[in-house]
Write an enzyme that holds these catalytic residues in place. Sequence first.
Site, mmCIF file in Angstrom:
data_model
loop_
_atom_site.group_PDB
_atom_site.id
_atom_site.type_symbol
_atom_site.label_atom_id
_atom_site.label_comp_id
_atom_site.label_asym_id
_atom_site.label_seq_id
_atom_site.Cartn_x
_atom_site.Cartn_y
_atom_site.Cartn_z
ATOM 1 N N CYS A 118 0.851 -1.197 0.000
ATOM 2 C CA CYS A 118 0.000 0.000 0.000
ATOM 3 C C CYS A 118 0.888 1.249 0.000
ATOM 4 O O CYS A 118 1.797 1.354 0.811
ATOM 5 C CB CYS A 118 -0.909 0.008 1.221
ATOM 6 S SG CYS A 118 -1.863 1.525 1.371
ATOM 7 N N LYS A 178 0.680 -9.600 -2.527
ATOM 8 C CA LYS A 178 0.333 -8.507 -3.450
ATOM 9 C C LYS A 178 1.459 -7.479 -3.469
ATOM 10 O O LYS A 178 1.858 -6.977 -2.416
ATOM 11 C CB LYS A 178 -0.982 -7.859 -3.017
ATOM 12 C CG LYS A 178 -1.541 -6.865 -4.027
ATOM 13 C CD LYS A 178 -2.968 -6.478 -3.652
ATOM 14 C CE LYS A 178 -3.609 -5.586 -4.687
ATOM 15 N NZ LYS A 178 -5.009 -5.278 -4.341
ATOM 16 N N SER A 212 -2.041 -0.451 -6.164
ATOM 17 C CA SER A 212 -2.089 0.876 -6.798
ATOM 18 C C SER A 212 -0.673 1.444 -6.886
ATOM 19 O O SER A 212 0.209 1.060 -6.127
ATOM 20 C CB SER A 212 -2.997 1.813 -6.002
ATOM 21 O OG SER A 212 -2.506 1.980 -4.695
ATOM 22 N N GLY A 235 -6.384 -1.757 -13.723
ATOM 23 C CA GLY A 235 -7.040 -1.102 -14.858
ATOM 24 C C GLY A 235 -7.860 -2.006 -15.752
ATOM 25 O O GLY A 235 -8.161 -1.647 -16.889
#
Lengths: 262, 306
Positions: free
Chosen positions: B130, B166, B194, B246
């Site tokens: 993150c 992740k 992100s 996306g």
Amino acid sequence: MIEQPMMVKICDIIEESSTVKTFFFESNMQFEPGQFVMVWIPLLDEKPFTISYIQNNIFGISVLKRGLFTNALHAKKIGGTIGIRGPYGRGFSLQTNSNLCVIGGGIGMASLSAVIDRLNLTLKVHQGNVTVIQGTRTSAEIIYQKRFKNMNLCTEDGSVGFKGTTVKLFGELLKKQRFKQVFACGPEMMLYKVVELCREYCIECEVSLDRYIKCGFGICGQCDCSGHRVCIDGPVFNMEELSRMEDFGKTIMTKTGERVIY
Amino acid sequence: MPNIDLSIKLCNIRLNNPTILASGILGTTKALLKRVAENSAGAVTIKSISVEPREGHKNPTVITFEAGMLNAVGYSNPGVEAAAREFTDLQDVGVPVIASVIGTQKEDFVRVVEGISGLEFSAIEIPLSCPHTPGFGLLAGQGTPQATFEITSAVRRATSLPIFVKLSPNITEICNIAKAAEDAGANAITAVNSMGPGMIINIEAQKPILSFKVGGVTGDALRPIAVRCVYDLYKAIKIPIIGVGGISTGRHAIEMIMAGASVVGIGTGVYYRGVDVFRKVCEEMTQWMQENGFSNINSIVGGAHD
């Protein structure tokens, strides 16, 4: 659409009661009664407010002074700026033509005032009538007294109008009047009881729910009510939808996302 | 017309199709997971859970721009105890449910994993990436090969469920981090989180819009970067890849799978196309496969490699 706040100037302010002010701003957004905007005060926070006045390009939000954010809003003067994004959500469906009842509890009246405005306009054609019930704890909290004539007022302390809750007053009216449709907004327990009464009397009903809203466009999951996103699937729900929402009238989501029982 | 099979096995978890709800989108309640499953997601991921409850950052937390979305939600979540009450009887959801677990240190990851161990999660995802929450992910130094190895190893000892790690697209040595996760016993890599963080300033207010000022960038802007990361990872590691970044159409999903992803995560796509984005993506994939003579999704995985 890009979901970012636009800065708008406050063009007028009305003091509706000791604790509620309406802030007006100009915008070319298209609003339906029951929809809301996210209001941003830079460096502070951003919160949802339902649109309470819809007049051509002038819109109003009626704000109850309650916490840090609404205190900061109440300190704003004409000419001051706020950030607005929206409109968001699904509003009331105003297709019925007569014998309507609008029930507002506390600041929930703000969401319904745009409905009343719109109904009064359309009803000139349809020859119907609109019964308005507004309930607060005490007389000083009653809003829109000049704006709407012949409201059925009720207060918990009996300082004005009927002594008791909106639900009680609605129950009294039902003994002598028939309604085709009810629009309600207020504390969720009130809404729950209004819906129960409507079911009993076979009246169509739509209510506007309140949840902690973050994104406003249906992706963060913060305003869930039994799999329905209050920000985009609502905030207005009809009886058929509410009957499938177990959380309605039972649980609320906290800022952390925990579902807690009322 | 070939008969199209979108079903796939990921770490021995059978999915009806290769679309997964990415963590952080709509994963706050079991009811919402169920709704996403009813809209054809092959699997769903819950919003990340920490040991203690967190309110997250103040609003605005999510805004959009021409090429995607910017968010700094700040890991709001009810904490592991409340989450364990929320996510019971997960078979009701109808598809496999992946738990996303976060922590400020490896012991926290373990505590959360243990706290949900009695539930019916199909896998554990640990985002070590993150870009916008102090104490977690990149801002806590979790995005290094060593930290990734240590945290993944600790979680490996705490659970027998498949572990998905992740990763951030920011880091040039993403393959080294993925290898560290693989060496520590991870069963799949989720690529990517992100990117950024980025910033959007309202020029009339003369202030950044997000309350945290910066936020992770997702959506269309992220897609080519995510595709490149997955392409590189496919060559570097043996474990499967969950491609995220996306994806909102069937063509996007096919592209990500050709880069090397076995399945795809969809998050911001829910904003672009609604909760039924999963159904739409599956229909579009099916149509593309029909038109191009493919019958099995597995045969496309890594198809863009030499």
